[in-house]
Design an enzyme around this catalytic site. Structure first.
Site, mmCIF file in Angstrom:
data_model
loop_
_atom_site.group_PDB
_atom_site.id
_atom_site.type_symbol
_atom_site.label_atom_id
_atom_site.label_comp_id
_atom_site.label_asym_id
_atom_site.label_seq_id
_atom_site.Cartn_x
_atom_site.Cartn_y
_atom_site.Cartn_z
ATOM 1 N N LYS A 39 0.857 -1.192 0.000
ATOM 2 C CA LYS A 39 0.000 0.000 0.000
ATOM 3 C C LYS A 39 0.881 1.226 0.000
ATOM 4 C CE LYS A 39 -4.464 0.934 0.362
ATOM 5 N NZ LYS A 39 -5.538 0.001 -0.022
HETATM 6 N N1 GLU Z 1 -7.274 0.274 -3.409
HETATM 7 C C1 GLU Z 1 -8.000 -0.926 -3.690
HETATM 8 C C2 GLU Z 1 -8.011 -1.828 -2.494
HETATM 9 O O1 GLU Z 1 -7.815 -1.407 -1.374
HETATM 10 C C3 GLU Z 1 -7.517 -1.600 -4.965
HETATM 11 C C4 GLU Z 1 -6.101 -2.081 -4.940
HETATM 12 C C5 GLU Z 1 -5.611 -2.581 -6.275
HETATM 13 O O2 GLU Z 1 -6.398 -2.640 -7.201
HETATM 14 O O3 GLU Z 1 -4.432 -2.901 -6.350
HETATM 15 O O4 GLU Z 1 -8.303 -2.997 -2.585
#
Ligand code: GLU
Length: 396
Positions: free
Chosen positions: A96
């Site tokens: 993240k």
């Molecule tokens: N931000 C989204 C999540 O928390 C998508 C992450 C992604 O597609 O890599 O799942």
């Protein structure tokens, strides 16, 4: 949130008899990047990318722009991404990123500058087979397009598989924007089917942003017997027992409207969470239900469409009261599932139809929901604990 994620992992590891060494590997991130982005001479922003685990494949996870972003939050969200990709059976890991900034205070030039600077620092550590970032809170296809462009300039990579959540004209996938909301509708629909709940229901949504609005739009289409009676944004909550039209609300928000100016009955966001509805959909931010307000919940189902909206105390309490919490690592995984499909399309140099993407999304979500429900029966646990057990089985 970090404490809740670690608690759930530790619990699942105990149930699966993992060794202390195996557990340690699941609790700690593999790499942490913390740096600053200079917006102008006077303003320096804190930025992060935390790469939690790549046992199943390249790191994967969004980047959020929010003033509350901090190291522990990003660490928790990275951990949840590892659990999410594993629970869904995707060949991806978890990461993240975030920048501590309020994007509402920025103009487009500043946003672009931050987006490009973020990639300038991280370029050596990310890429189609290393770490594939995506949008998250307050980031969107435009921001991702800038990031891909910067990455391509720096590395000469032309696959555009370095990021997902791109706009359609820049290598994005059909169905990606609606994917998280759609995935939540599929997941809840499957859970209700498995529990033999086939009556009409009412629901309230906390957070009518990208995820919440698509949850409402898709359910209006696919689940006409579900009635949206309340919705909130950061300005206010609206409540209309006779039902709200998702399209009208979505158009209102798309024009830049705030719910405080929407003509309807207004309630506080805490009152929205205490409404007597069948389903409470939490699509805002983390720690929305805690020991402070968990006793007021009247819904029979809570759907975690944000990451970490129910903390561990509230989760245990709701389980004991017989309220089913559909956990984030399954309920909101539709976004990363379609991110995976976008990445595949980029690598294969293909563009799939929306019907094909949605059909694949549906089979991933349906299978994961069935797996979680089966494990919950088998281990006599809550759905949250079952989802973590599923993830850890796929990681060990
Ligand atoms: N931000 C989204 C999540 O928390 C998508 C992450 C992604 O597609 O890599 O799942």
């Amino acid at each position: 949130m970090l404490e809740t994620a670690r608690y759930n992992i530790t619990y699942a590891a105990e149930r699966l008899n993992l060794s202390p060494d195996q557990l340690k590997l699941l609790l700690e991130p593999q790499a942490e990047h913390e740096f600053t982005i200079k917006l102008d001479k006077a303003i320096e922003l804190k930025a992060y990318r935390i790469q939690h685990n790549n046992k199943r494949g390249p790191y994967k996870g969004g980047i959020r722009f929010h003033e509350q972003v901090n190291r522990d939050e990003v660490k928790a969200l990275a951990t949840l991404m590892t659990m999410k990709t594993a629970a869904l059976g995707l060949p991806l890991g978890g990461a993240k990123g975030g920048v501590a900034v309020n994007p509402k205070s920025l103009n487009l030039t500043q946003l672009e500058k931050i987006s490009r600077a973020y990639v300038d620092y991280l370029a050596p550590y990310i890429g189609p087979d290393k770490d594939i970032p995506a949008p998250d809170v307050n980031t969107n296809a435009q921001i991702i397009d800038w990031m891909v462009d910067e990455y391509s300039k720096l590395t000469q990579d032309t696959s555009r598989a370095s990021f997902t959540g791109k706009s359609l004209s820049h290598g994005g996938s059909l169905g990606r924007e609606a994917a998280t909301g759609r995935g939540g509708v599929i997941c809840l629909g499957e859970l209700l089917k498995l529990r033999g709940h086939n009556r009409p229901l009412t629901y309230a949504i906390e957070g009518f942003g990208n995820v919440g609005s698509f949850f409402a739009l898709v359910s209006q289409q696919d689940q006409p017997s579900w009635k949206l009676v309340a919705a909130s944004d950061s300005s206010s909550a609206i409540y209309q027992p006779e039902g709200l039209n998702a399209q009208v609300l979505s158009d209102f928000k798309a024009k830049g409207g705030s719910f405080k100016d929407f003509k309807a009955n207004h309630v506080s966001s805490e009152q929205l969470k205490a409404l007597k509805v069948d389903v409470l959909v939490l699509a805002a931010l983390e720690n929305s239900l805690t020991s402070k307000n968990m006793k007021q919940v009247e819904a029979r189902y809570v759907v975690e469409m944000a990451n970490g909206p129910v903390d561990k105390t509230a989760n245990n309490y709701l389980y004991k009261r017989g309220i089913a919490v559909l956990p984030d690592i399954i309920a909101n995984a539709g976004g990363v599932v379609v991110s995976y499909l976008e990445w595949r399309q980029n690598l294969l140099n293909q563009q799939w139809s929306e019907a094909k993407v949605n059909q694949k999304l549906s089979s991933y979500m349906t299978e994961a929901t069935n797996n979680v429900v089966n494990i919950a029966h088998q281990y006599r646990t809550s759905l949250t604990e079952a989802a973590f057990i599923l993830a850890l089985k796929n990681l060990s």
